[in-house]
Design an enzyme around this catalytic site. Structure first.
Site, PDB file in Angstrom:
ATOM      1  N   ARG A  31      45.465  39.565  42.633  1.00 25.30           N
ATOM      2  CA  ARG A  31      46.131  40.716  43.251  1.00 25.30           C
ATOM      3  C   ARG A  31      46.941  40.296  44.478  1.00 25.30           C
ATOM      4  O   ARG A  31      47.917  40.951  44.834  1.00 25.30           O
ATOM      5  CB  ARG A  31      45.085  41.783  43.610  1.00 25.30           C
ATOM      6  CG  ARG A  31      44.063  41.331  44.605  1.00 25.30           C
ATOM      7  CD  ARG A  31      42.821  42.197  44.599  1.00 25.30           C
ATOM      8  NE  ARG A  31      41.956  41.937  43.455  1.00 25.30           N
ATOM      9  CZ  ARG A  31      40.823  42.604  43.186  1.00 25.30           C
ATOM     10  NH1 ARG A  31      40.422  43.564  44.004  1.00 25.30           N
ATOM     11  NH2 ARG A  31      40.108  42.313  42.135  1.00 25.30           N
ATOM     12  N   LYS A  44      33.326  30.190  41.774  1.00 25.27           N
ATOM     13  CA  LYS A  44      32.739  30.756  40.551  1.00 25.27           C
ATOM     14  C   LYS A  44      31.562  29.897  40.104  1.00 25.27           C
ATOM     15  O   LYS A  44      31.528  28.702  40.391  1.00 25.27           O
ATOM     16  CB  LYS A  44      33.783  30.751  39.425  1.00 25.27           C
ATOM     17  CG  LYS A  44      34.884  31.774  39.564  1.00 25.27           C
ATOM     18  CD  LYS A  44      35.870  31.656  38.401  1.00 25.27           C
ATOM     19  CE  LYS A  44      36.994  32.663  38.498  1.00 25.27           C
ATOM     20  NZ  LYS A  44      36.581  34.060  38.386  1.00 25.27           N
TER      21      LYS A  44
HETATM   22  N1  BES Z   1      40.711  35.366  36.983  1.00 28.57           N
HETATM   23  C1  BES Z   1      39.670  36.224  37.349  1.00 28.57           C
HETATM   24  C2  BES Z   1      39.407  37.347  36.348  1.00 28.57           C
HETATM   25  C3  BES Z   1      38.961  36.951  34.967  1.00 28.57           C
HETATM   26  C4  BES Z   1      37.622  36.977  34.642  1.00 28.57           C
HETATM   27  C5  BES Z   1      39.862  36.621  33.998  1.00 28.57           C
HETATM   28  C6  BES Z   1      37.219  36.659  33.372  1.00 28.57           C
HETATM   29  C7  BES Z   1      39.456  36.309  32.724  1.00 28.57           C
HETATM   30  C8  BES Z   1      38.118  36.333  32.416  1.00 28.57           C
HETATM   31  C9  BES Z   1      39.965  36.879  38.695  1.00 28.57           C
HETATM   32  O1  BES Z   1      40.725  36.138  39.568  1.00 28.57           O
HETATM   33  C10 BES Z   1      38.643  37.129  39.337  1.00 28.57           C
HETATM   34  O2  BES Z   1      37.944  36.198  39.580  1.00 28.57           O
HETATM   35  N2  BES Z   1      38.321  38.398  39.590  1.00 28.57           N
HETATM   36  C11 BES Z   1      37.083  38.747  40.162  1.00 28.57           C
HETATM   37  C12 BES Z   1      37.303  39.863  41.150  1.00 28.57           C
HETATM   38  C13 BES Z   1      36.134  40.150  42.014  1.00 28.57           C
HETATM   39  C14 BES Z   1      35.903  38.991  42.952  1.00 28.57           C
HETATM   40  C15 BES Z   1      36.396  41.409  42.772  1.00 28.57           C
HETATM   41  C16 BES Z   1      36.138  39.194  39.047  1.00 28.57           C
HETATM   42  O3  BES Z   1      36.612  39.770  38.055  1.00 28.57           O
HETATM   43  O4  BES Z   1      34.955  38.932  39.145  1.00 28.57           O
HETATM   44 ZN    ZN Z   2      39.606  34.772  40.746  1.00 29.23          ZN
END
Ligand code: BES
Ligand code: ZN
Ligand code: ZN
Length: 504
Positions: free
Chosen positions: A358, A284
């Protein structure tokens, strides 16, 4: 916070802060508010009469007005808190008003709060629900997230007195008791979410769950890598393998006092417990990454719900499966292109290691079914896309069974939490098909990210009625509200508990 019910006229309260709620009875859009105090005490009405006719107070939700040395009352102060218009009045506004009183008291060094149980004006809220909402609001508002400040001043409220009518005594007593149980469970969830990743590792989360289970009378099992390998949880293990911290698979079980009927549901509460989500190899951006300590809020919500279930004793078996690990890059992390075999046997091509929630849930949902769950709910901070779609107002609700979704939505309304149904139909699943394995863990488009994630999870629940709660936008509040501090919200605990206990 000690809660005490007092069946007397509120004029006799010697509280440092006696609180009365005020309603705007104006039914028109325009015009001056018509303020009514929700108290049958003539002394309280008379103490506030002059200021209410002044027009300076409009009784908006959480609006406050303070009177010192109110005439004719023993209390040192009278706090008037608005609950808004008659038409929109529900337990939600009462919860907020009670919370507002508590948060008003805390920074002023007031340690005892009294609240007048709202009466009169033909209020259409059941006494038990009003009492529950008031106590919930007060207990939730008493939480402060500043636990690591070395000069932390404990501003917690020592005592809450509720001045109530003796006519509805039994209902109010029940409401107060249940409100305390549910709000304490929500605060327990918040205390877990508040912890940083270095303090609350998956192992520590397991310990905290086991402690709670012991004091609540739940059965608890904690497992790590060996058991997960035995169960074939390749998806969960794939995420966990990048970290030096071992994963934790936590199972809590509530068994009702009397054996449930043969056709009674067995609830399975599955939580995403990523104690820190860096994104892994698909790392990230640095900006805001610190927030990803709350990526275990789904797990915390389920643990909170289990604590309340243990105390409320519904006539159903309830099993909670928590999948906890870190998502970190290292020399042994899983990586894009890898193929993982989930416990269900389905194979998954990884194309983004940041879509890890997931994966752990796929194995968690499968395991809850193995343990006998016949009604599944999972909560997860699963996608940023869900927060983009619904803002910070509603969480996403996805299902494979409309009846279950309807029942849950009804419970959530009572609990005062917003959920909005979003689709997870087969079209979304098509976007997750892989050319080399059964599924990919993300689609190749960024559109509809909350729904593609839900469609992925759906593949692991089969025919079992299931709801998926995407709480990414709701689990952490960025700003203070008059009734609640910023920080961990404990969102979904109340709805899940209400849903379980309202099931017939
Ligand atoms: N933990 C994150 C989602 C999240 C984002 C929670 C902001 C709380 C606040 C999750 O694991 C994630 O990173 N999801 C990705 C999925 C994508 C790679 C398809 C996302 O939401 O960008
Ligand atoms: Zn994630
Ligand atoms: Zn995550």
């Amino acid at each position: 916070m000690q809660t005490k019910l007092v069946f007397e006229d509120a004029a006799s309260s010697a509280s440092p802060l006696l609180t009365v709620f005020a309603l705007d009875q104006n039914t028109e859009k325009e015009g001056d508010p018509k303020i009514a105090l929700l108290s049958v005490s003539a002394a309280v009405q008379s103490a506030a009469a002059a200021v209410l006719t002044s027009g300076e107070f409009k009784a908006g939700v959480a609006e406050t007005l303070l009177l010192h040395n109110p005439a004719g009352l023993k209390a040192a102060r009278l706090l008037i808190v608005g609950v808004g218009k008659t038409k929109s009045l529900s337990a939600v506004e009462l919860r907020k008003a009670a919370g507002t009183a508590v948060r008003f008291a805390k920074p002023r060094g007031i340690r005892e709060v009294a609240i007048i149980f709202p009466e009169g004006q033909d209020l259409a809220i059941e006494a038990a629900r009003s009492a529950q909402a008031i106590v919930e609001g007060a207990v939730i508002a008493d939480f402060d997230p500043d636990t690591y400040k070395s000069d932390r001043k404990d501003q917690s409220i020592a005592a809450l007195s509720v001045f109530a009518p003796s006519g509805a005594r039994a209902a109010i007593e029940t409401g107060v008791a249940e409100g305390e149980i549910i709000a304490s469970a929500q605060n327990f969830a918040r205390s877990l979410v508040n912890e940083p990743g270095n303090k609350l590792t998956p192992t520590v989360l397991g310990q905290r769950a086991a402690e709670m289970a012991r004091t609540s009378g739940l059965a608890a099992d904690g497992y790590s890598t060996d058991k997960m390998k035995e169960l074939g949880m390749g998806a969960f293990l794939g995420v966990a393998q990048g970290s030096y911290e071992p994963p934790a698979l936590i199972v809590l079980t509530y068994t009702p006092p009397a054996a449930p009927a043969a056709d009674a549901p067995v609830f399975g509460l599955v939580g995403k417990g990523i104690t820190f989500d860096t994104g892994g190899i698909s790392i990230k951006p640095a900006d805001g990454m610190e927030k990803m300590k709350y990526d275990m809020a789904g797990a915390a919500a389920m643990l909170g719900a289990m604590q309340a279930v243990a105390a409320l004793k519904p006539p159903f078996k309830v099993i909670s499966v928590i999948c906890s690990c870190e998502n970190k890059p290292s020399g042994r992390s899983y990586k894009p292109g890898d193929i993982l075999t989930s416990a269900s046997g389905k194979t998954i091509e990884i194309n983004n290691t940041d879509a890890e929630g997931r994966l752990v849930l796929a194995d968690g949902l499968w395991y809850a079914k193995q343990l006998g769950a016949t009604k599944l709910v999972n909560a997860a901070t699963l996608t940023g896309a869900c927060a983009v779609a619904l803002g910070l107002i509603n969480a996403g609700l996805f299902t494979n069974d409309e009846a279950t979704s309807t029942a849950f939505t009804g419970a959530a309304k009572i609990a005062g939490e917003g959920f909005w149904a979003l689709p997870s139909s087969d079209e979304y699943l098509q976007l997750m098909k892989s050319s080399i394995a059964d599924l990919m863990n993300t689609s190749n488009t960024r559109w509809g990210g909350a729904s593609t994630a839900a469609a992925f999870l759906k593949e692991f629940v089969g025919e079992t009625p299931w709801i998926h709660l995407d709480i990414a936008g709701l689990a952490w509040q960025d700003a203070d509200k008059p009734w609640m501090p910023k920080g961990p919200s404990g969102f979904a605990v109340r709805s899940i508990v209400e849903w379980v206990r309202s099931t017939q």
